[in-house]
Design an enzyme around this catalytic site. Structure first.
Site, PDB file in Angstrom:
ATOM      1  N   ARG A  11       0.814  -1.219   0.000  1.00 46.66           N
ATOM      2  CA  ARG A  11       0.000   0.000   0.000  1.00 46.66           C
ATOM      3  C   ARG A  11       0.850   1.274   0.000  1.00 46.66           C
ATOM      4  O   ARG A  11       0.483   2.285   0.607  1.00 46.66           O
ATOM      5  CB  ARG A  11      -0.925   0.048   1.233  1.00 46.66           C
ATOM      6  CG  ARG A  11      -2.102  -0.897   1.161  1.00 46.66           C
ATOM      7  CD  ARG A  11      -3.237  -0.317   0.326  1.00 46.66           C
ATOM      8  NE  ARG A  11      -4.358  -1.220   0.276  1.00 46.66           N
ATOM      9  CZ  ARG A  11      -5.407  -1.142   1.066  1.00 46.66           C
ATOM     10  NH1 ARG A  11      -5.490  -0.178   1.940  1.00 46.66           N
ATOM     11  NH2 ARG A  11      -6.385  -2.012   0.954  1.00 46.66           N
TER      12      ARG A  11
ATOM     13  N   ARG B  86      -3.469   6.914   0.866  1.00 46.60           N
ATOM     14  CA  ARG B  86      -3.956   8.149   1.494  1.00 46.60           C
ATOM     15  C   ARG B  86      -2.972   8.861   2.408  1.00 46.60           C
ATOM     16  O   ARG B  86      -3.196  10.002   2.776  1.00 46.60           O
ATOM     17  CB  ARG B  86      -5.245   7.844   2.272  1.00 46.60           C
ATOM     18  CG  ARG B  86      -6.420   7.585   1.363  1.00 46.60           C
ATOM     19  CD  ARG B  86      -7.531   6.885   2.091  1.00 46.60           C
ATOM     20  NE  ARG B  86      -7.111   5.544   2.471  1.00 46.60           N
ATOM     21  CZ  ARG B  86      -7.898   4.635   3.019  1.00 46.60           C
ATOM     22  NH1 ARG B  86      -9.144   4.928   3.313  1.00 46.60           N
ATOM     23  NH2 ARG B  86      -7.456   3.443   3.318  1.00 46.60           N
TER      24      ARG B  86
ATOM     25  N   ARG C 259      -6.731  11.468  -6.167  1.00 44.87           N
ATOM     26  CA  ARG C 259      -7.953  10.735  -5.793  1.00 44.87           C
ATOM     27  C   ARG C 259      -9.162  11.660  -5.864  1.00 44.87           C
ATOM     28  O   ARG C 259     -10.227  11.284  -6.355  1.00 44.87           O
ATOM     29  CB  ARG C 259      -7.730  10.178  -4.392  1.00 44.87           C
ATOM     30  CG  ARG C 259      -8.911   9.681  -3.662  1.00 44.87           C
ATOM     31  CD  ARG C 259      -9.181   8.232  -3.969  1.00 44.87           C
ATOM     32  NE  ARG C 259     -10.044   7.704  -2.927  1.00 44.87           N
ATOM     33  CZ  ARG C 259     -11.307   8.088  -2.771  1.00 44.87           C
ATOM     34  NH1 ARG C 259     -11.849   8.957  -3.564  1.00 44.87           N
ATOM     35  NH2 ARG C 259     -12.022   7.564  -1.790  1.00 44.87           N
TER      36      ARG C 259
ATOM     37  N   ASP D  59      -7.165  -2.779  -7.346  1.00 48.23           N
ATOM     38  CA  ASP D  59      -7.686  -3.384  -6.128  1.00 48.23           C
ATOM     39  C   ASP D  59      -8.041  -4.837  -6.395  1.00 48.23           C
ATOM     40  O   ASP D  59      -8.396  -5.193  -7.524  1.00 48.23           O
ATOM     41  CB  ASP D  59      -8.913  -2.637  -5.614  1.00 48.23           C
ATOM     42  CG  ASP D  59      -9.188  -3.002  -4.161  1.00 48.23           C
ATOM     43  OD1 ASP D  59      -8.553  -2.400  -3.270  1.00 48.23           O
ATOM     44  OD2 ASP D  59      -9.991  -3.926  -3.909  1.00 48.23           O
TER      45      ASP D  59
ATOM     46  N   TYR E  57     -15.066 -11.436   0.556  1.00 46.71           N
ATOM     47  CA  TYR E  57     -15.808 -10.198   0.261  1.00 46.71           C
ATOM     48  C   TYR E  57     -17.029 -10.488  -0.611  1.00 46.71           C
ATOM     49  O   TYR E  57     -18.089  -9.886  -0.433  1.00 46.71           O
ATOM     50  CB  TYR E  57     -14.885  -9.178  -0.429  1.00 46.71           C
ATOM     51  CG  TYR E  57     -13.796  -8.662   0.491  1.00 46.71           C
ATOM     52  CD1 TYR E  57     -14.051  -7.600   1.367  1.00 46.71           C
ATOM     53  CD2 TYR E  57     -12.534  -9.239   0.508  1.00 46.71           C
ATOM     54  CE1 TYR E  57     -13.055  -7.129   2.223  1.00 46.71           C
ATOM     55  CE2 TYR E  57     -11.533  -8.783   1.357  1.00 46.71           C
ATOM     56  CZ  TYR E  57     -11.799  -7.727   2.220  1.00 46.71           C
ATOM     57  OH  TYR E  57     -10.828  -7.272   3.070  1.00 46.71           O
TER      58      TYR E  57
END
Ligand code: CP3
Length: 363
Positions: free
Chosen positions: A41, A45, A54, A91, A167
């Site tokens: 990662r 952010r 973003r 992703d 998920y």
């Protein structure tokens, strides 16, 4: 070391057996003066330049599907920190979306999918059009490759079937993985059907990434650690073995990193059983045990606790040095034991880079 005067000098960047990039050299078991460094990662952010792009993209998914912007955010941490590898910005949940499952990322809520409740609903997943839907990702891979500094390698990735399935079946992130575990125990044949679909789609997805320019791939099995041994073998090891087997048939020279997070003692034997070239260790794996039981057999990657990168200071320095001391020679890639968290201060990442890049390791 003996030299081989008769041998022709290795051709630069052409022979897969003598790679030039430090990251690829380490994956091939070759010596290096310090461990190569990248961070899971690393685009994200915690970087103001990521937040800016973003916002410009509008949403996380629009960012993933914009080859231009995905390339930009992939390269941001490379420019800022000079990591030895870039990881494609995308992703793991793009694959279920490409198979036709509804997906959204909600602010402060993470991913939300149209949960699959019954085995009968699996017929709705349609593998036919996946490459068309994922084409912007392949396009990003080739753009990133073209924009990389020459000593920086490009890693492609996908989620491992079990983690992606958690998920798909739960419809969101979960702390107990109740839905997926209920399938694993209550309807294993139904879960096998989903695994088949994901094995095929994931292998094909990674092949396309390699064709577009990925020089190594990582399989993220973030939730491998929630299954008992028998189910771990069936739903984590076996799908990874099938995917890696397919990749190795076509691209034997492309290294595969497996990250079966939380596998515990089942890390031992995982690489042999799946064919993975590198094991990504999560931060709970004891270093002495990894050094004695895993390192003799496999290149290792990991496993600094991402929280240490938030804390910084002497705790960070101590964690970094402990890792460098544990794997003092070749065959180790410096990384975290899970992804960077958004509140990570940039100056702590800079400090980490300084500590690792300053480390002269005897080859
Ligand atoms: O820099 C990189 O590592 C490359 C990009 C990358 C992302 N996700 C971007 C991302 C990679 C390799 C992933 C993998 C991924 N995605 C995993 C496996 C690794 C892990 O962290 O365990 C998983 C489980 C996912 C699914 C996912 N994506 C979740 C659960 C979330 C929400 C949690 C969160 O951190 O927000 C995401 C969102 C996501 N994926 C973000 C990023 C940068 C944050 C989204 C944003 O910018 O708003």
């Amino acid at each position: 070391m003996t030299s081989f005067p008769q041998a022709a000098p290795p051709s630069r960047n052409t022979s897969p057996s003598t790679p030039d990039k430090p990251f690829l050299r380490t994956l091939a078991g070759l010596p290096s003066s310090r461990p190569p460094l990248w961070l899971m990662r690393q685009a994200g952010r915690y970087l103001p330049e990521y937040r800016e792009i973003r916002a410009k993209a509008g949403s996380f998914l629009e960012l993933c599907y914009s080859p231009e912007l995905a390339t930009e955010v992939t390269l941001q941490p490379i420019r800022r920190f000079g990591f030895d590898a870039a990881i494609l910005f995308a992703d793991i949940l793009l694959v279920p979306q490409a198979l036709g499952q509804g997906l959204a990322f909600r602010e402060n809520e993470g991913p939300v999918l149209e949960a699959i409740r019954t085995a009968g609903e699996l017929v709705r997943l349609d593998p036919k059009g996946i490459h068309q839907k994922l084409a912007p990702v392949y396009e990003a891979v080739s753009r990133i490759k073209a924009g990389l500094p020459k000593d920086c390698a490009l890693i492609g990735f996908a989620g491992a079937p079990w983690t992606v399935a958690t998920y798909m079946l739960e419809g969101r992130g979960s702390s107990d993985h109740a839905a997926a575990k209920t399938w694993a125990f209550g309807n294993p044949a139904g879960l096998d059907t989903l695994m088949e679909i994901l094995i095929e789609a994931t292998a094909a997805y990674l092949e396309r990434q390699i064709e577009a320019g990925a020089e190594a791939v990582q399989l993220f099995d973030t939730w491998a650690g929630v299954l008992p041994e028998q189910e771990f073998r069936r739903f984590c090891i076996e799908p990874a073995r099938r995917i890696i087997g397919r990749l190795k048939d076509k691209y034997p020279q492309v290294p595969v990193i497996a990250f079966p997070r939380g596998a515990g003692v089942l890390y031992d034997g995982y690489a042999a059983a799946t064919g993975a070239d590198v094991l990504g260790l999560d931060y709970t794996v004891p270093l002495g045990w990894a050094r004695d039981h895993l390192w003799p057999k496999t290149v290792l990657q990991g496993n600094l606790d991402p929280r240490l990168l938030v804390v910084g200071g002497p705790a960070l320095a101590e964690g970094v040095h402990r890792l460098l001391r544990s794997f003092p020679e070749r065959r180790f890639i410096f990384n975290l034991g899970h992804g960077i968290v958004p509140e990570t201060p940039i100056r702590h990442v800079e400090e980490l880079v300084r500590l690792v890049k300053g480390a002269e390791v005897s080859a």
